[in-house]
Design an enzyme around this catalytic site. Structure first.
Site, PDB file in Angstrom:
ATOM      1  N   SER A 178       0.819  -1.217   0.000  1.00  0.00           N
ATOM      2  CA  SER A 178       0.000   0.000   0.000  1.00  0.00           C
ATOM      3  C   SER A 178       0.851   1.264   0.000  1.00  0.00           C
ATOM      4  O   SER A 178       1.935   1.304   0.588  1.00  0.00           O
ATOM      5  CB  SER A 178      -0.883   0.039   1.257  1.00  0.00           C
ATOM      6  OG  SER A 178      -1.697  -1.090   1.347  1.00  0.00           O
ATOM      7  N   HIS A 225      -7.453   0.152   6.268  1.00  0.00           N
ATOM      8  CA  HIS A 225      -7.063  -1.229   6.553  1.00  0.00           C
ATOM      9  C   HIS A 225      -7.164  -1.572   8.036  1.00  0.00           C
ATOM     10  O   HIS A 225      -7.561  -2.683   8.393  1.00  0.00           O
ATOM     11  CB  HIS A 225      -5.657  -1.511   6.017  1.00  0.00           C
ATOM     12  CG  HIS A 225      -5.610  -1.559   4.522  1.00  0.00           C
ATOM     13  ND1 HIS A 225      -6.298  -2.498   3.788  1.00  0.00           N
ATOM     14  CD2 HIS A 225      -4.992  -0.768   3.601  1.00  0.00           C
ATOM     15  CE1 HIS A 225      -6.092  -2.299   2.492  1.00  0.00           C
ATOM     16  NE2 HIS A 225      -5.304  -1.248   2.345  1.00  0.00           N
TER      17      HIS A 225
END
Lengths: 442, 442, 442, 442
Positions: D301, D377
């Site tokens: 990410s 997340h």
């Protein structure tokens, strides 16, 4: 759909006109007429009128009584062999110069016109199903009319192509399956009768039950074969508890064993057509995917020929039984033999031993086991795992096998090996327990 | 899926061991090896090892170069005919007593072992597709190796059963069709090339466009044939405007005419296998259901053999042309003949007249029209409706037909009648306008 | 599926631990416990534990007896209104400066916490169905516990969003529909009872029968409403012949009239939630597409309040009846009044006239017709077409309407106009025949 | 479909007539007209004309330019709050006697008429999509027009009901996905651009790639969010190799790690609407089922706010950096800082340490991490697993995070616990390695 129906109505009318029939005569009544129609069908090149004729022939055939059908079937078998003149010429040409090309031409010339007829009939709407039903008629008449054997061979040859394994589809049958298919499950169940929708539901809905059927696209909603499955903790030794009413279902996740307790073929007209011997393994695989904790996949199967074999062996002194065994078996002749626990215990032990002997030694054609259920499962790669005396105490269970049932085990890691052993060498693969039983002395 | 894959991996390893091959040798490299494998496949009874062998053979075959493939194909054609001894016996038995049963036995004995081989190869994963591709190889070698003809005959015989019309499925192709199928539409378009995804989209997405393809379950995502359709107000007289970029689509509901402007066969390996002549009518019917205001269903079709036929006729004084016509046609030889409007007008009139004559008089084998596109549409029950000179001015259009294209008309009420007229009597059904044109004097 | 189930099992255990409950106590037994759980659910931010709590609350609620449920419902209604302090502050702020923003803040502050509770409960597995069932409980207690009205209002508000018309799906119900849905058709049929699977089959399988149901994705296999249809040649005047056993079905293609003879709402808990008034028209459209020859779409409907209304009018001299009519109606009081044909003829004529008057003049709240079936069909855009006396001679038919039934006509070209006339002006749209009947003097 | 379209055309015409508009004026041109239409929509009871009006309003709105749209949105926000008179009465009644019933009545009275307007607009064909697009307009204008905030609140409130988690559906996206959906994947990819169909194919077709999207039935072919997955042997430390062209795909069965390397939200108009925080876990579960050998599920990410945060900290002496660190970071200001390996090594070590500090200490509103990707997340139950300096050397990667990327780990056994820790206590769950890094001194 409508279009096809309309089209056929139009074309059928027209084709009837072409062959000189009045419109109103919708059903040919005599077998002889159908033979004429079959000739017409073979001689045409146009597809539209061909489809219409095919439909008329099949509809007309279905409207005939038993004798009329026999007459038509015999006419097809006798009259629609190969063109004899053409065949003679092909033989002559081949004999003069036996090239591959002439051999191929001979093969074509030798093809019975019956095969082309059947191919063209297959184009009628629902033609395949009608032909499967027609073969049921052929099979039922074979003993009385051996001349039909050639027609049966043609049908088997073509069905084998059409029912190619690649087209078969497994579908789970459950309480959310369409009702028109469920009613066929009720109708075709051949092992343990399903009496009504409530009993059907008991076989499908509890979470420890499964059912799978195999379908073929050209037979649409007609299952070819189906298996009923119970999920259990142990390999079962009797059928009664499995199909009894009531009782609490076991959580599917707690099960370790999947029992195939009923396997029914649905289409008699497809007898002898192999659907590929890996079908049952698809179900095993399906179950394993859904319930990874399952470790054991077995059947609980009838032994349909055991009592008959035993009766025959008892009648001869030179057969498979010792005189001592023959003596002990006399008790079987009393209708109430299962009422004395002591006698039952003794006889059940003996029956188990003799059943093991039956499986390992009783052979039919081609050195294959006499028992048809054994042939099916061994051919599928299963192993004969355990013999259960006193497992089916219903009237029919006692009549066909004195109550004996058996478990065949499907062990995914061994399945192809077993299959090959049976297919190539006719070996009857069994557990060591069964082997020991077969070797045991009284 | 995984199960089957696993199973095959296991079985394949085992079957290689059985026939004495080391595991690591995953690809047989020599054609001779494949012949041995084919023998092994024919001789086995076990299905598991059979499937594995079939897969190995097909994979091995695909890994060969062109010469290797030729060698394998010839070996199959030559070595795997019928068992000669058995055939000789069957001939003798039949000759001694020619019953139906012995005729049937003769047919069985005459069957080339090639057919059984092909049936068993078909059981491999994606076997059918591999065999269709293998037949492409056979067709490409037929001229050089006429011995392959027998193998081609076997393949055609079996494909005809497998590609039975009942299994074919029509699906609309549009911009919501899966991409893996759309890329095949791009690849297989044979009439008017599709260059990229944007052009594909222009053929599928506007509301005045349609596309339909026919599929077969054993070929999964491989279309067999597809048709592209434009919806218009009038019967079109030229291809250019139909496939030009830009332009506002017509509201589908305003259309009166559906034009089949591109029909592509996708599988060369299925050449000559009839998919049933009613397929295009399914599309007509589909369109009629969706858009009831459509009144006319026509093609805009190429005339692929016209220029060749005309060249031949021009070369002879005893052919289809008058000497006056031959004189006028000389102008065609100038590369720039379409640049003078006056010349174009005169020549186009003449070309239309000669094209009509071509369709009605130029015949090939079996008294069928020389023109393959005409054979396809007349066989489907269409009528030759109109001849359009100057309709395809592309290089290839001018080369194959001096720019002439034609419309075939699908009239639902006449379709079977036309089909039968062609199928039974080879009649070329045309509009009166085309007939008049054919009869016209200069 | 399994994952979600596993997840919930884990989370549920954990959330019980968090709130201090031992694992083994799987079912809260007291209503008071559920109130605590509801508070916990409203106060949490974690979604996982929220889903688990929601499930526990709904499961716990379903395990309670009637009194326990009443207690829980009242607790929710009373205790989970808006936060009073926050609401008072919002009122004060708005009163001081009534901006749009402060009005919006006031709306938010005034929201009962009940709504958030219901939203969170909806996240439990099968939560929506549980809440629909819970509303059945609320409705059944409203008369005795008017304090539940606020909870009912909250449920209606949220259900209206969730059962948004866009989610509803029409599906044909026939003999190939899954059995688990068919058994619900048997269970929910509210107008003309279906006794068993055989009777169900008679309503679904003949080619002159149709059935359609509406589904919502969050209720999966639960139909919301369904209609049974008979295809006929004429508008029917009596129910008996339509549902009688036996009789040959009419070819669907010969039918001109589609009769909606039974419409059943399946979910009491959704009472008052409009599924959009265009649903029945989807069925009309569906039928028209399948059978273009259908010209007329009517119901054959009961008149549930007619007898009660008539009894009331007979009891007063100032009502809708003339004294002459009241005199003639005395004959109705004899239990055997239908046994004399002469009397029946006279009374049926009178009943038809009075029924017409009933539809046009008897009004309930909001100036809407007293008759609930009339409200449904007029709201859908139908027209009251014909009154049939002696149409339902069953005990219940005689009891509720002295045997009168009516036809409502769905004329696609008029449907929106009728709907608007009723929705905007409460106009009862009728045929001129009914109007004339209503105006007729004896 | 056609029926609905026809119906709407008719009704729309009629409703325009009713409100005095000529037929031909198909597009209202002025924002003011739309406000009138909105009033008309709110005042009607008829559903047919309501749907037509809703469609006209949305179509008219979409035809406006930016200023026209602003005008309409402001008019809705300002003019369609609650009925002030009714609200004042409800406040008075509640203040006099604050019962639950009066509180409920106050909530109803305080509801802005905007909400009812939006509900009715939602009934137009494709109304939901139009409203999602309309909210994009609202969001884009919020800064300049804070008065729109109330309308945004209304939209969020209603969208939250409609986009109820229960309706979301996960579907695998691959090369057999319909083209009209694939083109949206190309369009909406927000993290690592997909340039054309060939690149798309490289992301979907190789056996070590997967893609999943979430859909909602009312947005049909519009994905809401999608994730792209690469299957690898190890947790990846850089993005380059994952999306490079060429390279041999890894057999899916050899993979041990699934990497979520690109997650794109597709609908800006749904910003802030939670789709439920367990969606990504459905993908994990899906992958685990397909490939049981996968052991590790991580993201790769971006860290979008890191460079900005670092710049701010460097600018102050009282911030998160030591003066030594601030000194070392000066090297970052040279554009070619990555060209000296020695400098890179030193700086990357420092950047990793500071990134760890950033994740653990940099907070935004509500004590949540400043980093939006971290919020996503962690809220989903993931753990911050590893920090990779030098992982994204693209211009944008260097600009936003000096090349740092991170892995978030999804451990199915910990996912709910992590989620709860974040949701309830805002805890940033990290691996011990990251924790150690954050605590490390230079």
């Amino acid at each position: 759909m409508t279009y096809v129906a309309d089209l056929l109505a139009t074309v059928s009318r027209r084709s009837r006109e072409l062959i000189g029939w009045p419109e109103a005569d919708t059903r040919p009544r005599k077998a002889a007429d159908l033979s004429l129609l079959a000739d017409a069908l073979l001689s045409r090149r146009g597809e539209a009128s061909g489809v219409a004729l095919a439909r008329d022939i099949l509809t007309g055939y279905e409207a005939l009584d038993a004798d009329g059908r026999t007459e038509v079937l015999l006419a097809i078998a006798d009259r629609l062999g190969p063109d004899r003149k053409r065949l003679a010429d092909a033989i002559e040409a081949y004999s003069a110069d036996p090239t591959e090309a002439r051999a191929a031409a001979l093969h074509v010339a030798a093809e019975p016109r019956r095969q082309e007829l059947v191919r063209r009939l297959n184009l009628a709407p629902r033609g395949t199903l009608s032909l499967v039903r027609l073969r049921e008629d052929v099979l039922a008449r074979l003993d009385d009319h051996p001349g039909l054997k050639v027609l049966d061979t043609d049908l088997v040859h073509l069905f084998s192509s059409w029912f190619n394994r690649g087209f078969l589809v497994v579908r789970r049958i459950d309480w959310s399956t369409p009702a028109n298919i469920l009613e066929k499950i009720i109708r075709y169940e051949a092992v343990h009768e399903i009496r009504d929708w409530d009993e059907l539901r008991r076989r499908l809905e509890p979470e420890d039950r499964r059912c799978y059927a195999f379908f073929h696209p050209q037979l649409e909603d007609e299952p070819l074969i189906f298996v009923e499955v119970a999920l259990t903790a142990e390999i079962p030794a009797a059928i009664g508890p499995l199909i009894a009413e009531g009782g609490t279902p076991m959580p599917a996740d707690d099960a370790r064993v999947a029992v195939f307790y009923s396997i029914s073929n649905c289409q008699n007209g497809l007898a002898g057509i192999s659907f590929g011997s890996f079908l049952i393994k698809q179900v095993v695989e399906e179950l394993k995917r859904e319930l990874p904790k399952l470790t054991t996949f077995v059947t609980l199967s009838p032994v349909p020929r055991f009592a008959a074999w035993l009766a025959k062996e008892r009648a001869t002194e030179t057969g498979a039984l010792t005189s001592e065994e023959r003596g002990a078996l006399a008790a079987l002749d009393k209708p109430d033999w299962r009422e004395s626990p002591a006698r039952v215990e003794k006889l059940d032990r003996l029956l188990a031993r003799l059943a093991a002997r039956y499986f390992l030694t009783a052979k039919g054609t081609g050195n294959r086991p006499l028992d048809p259920v054994a042939r099916f499962h061994l051919g599928n790669g299963a192993r004969l795992e355990r013999i259960n005396a006193g497992a089916d105490l219903s009237a029919s269970g006692l009549a066909q096998s004195h109550g004996v049932m058996v478990n065949y085990l499907y062990d995914l890691g061994r399945i192809e090996e077993n299959h090959e052993a049976y297919a190539e060498r006719r070996q009857v693969v069994t557990s060591s327990a069964v082997k020991k039983l077969a070797d045991a002395k009284a």
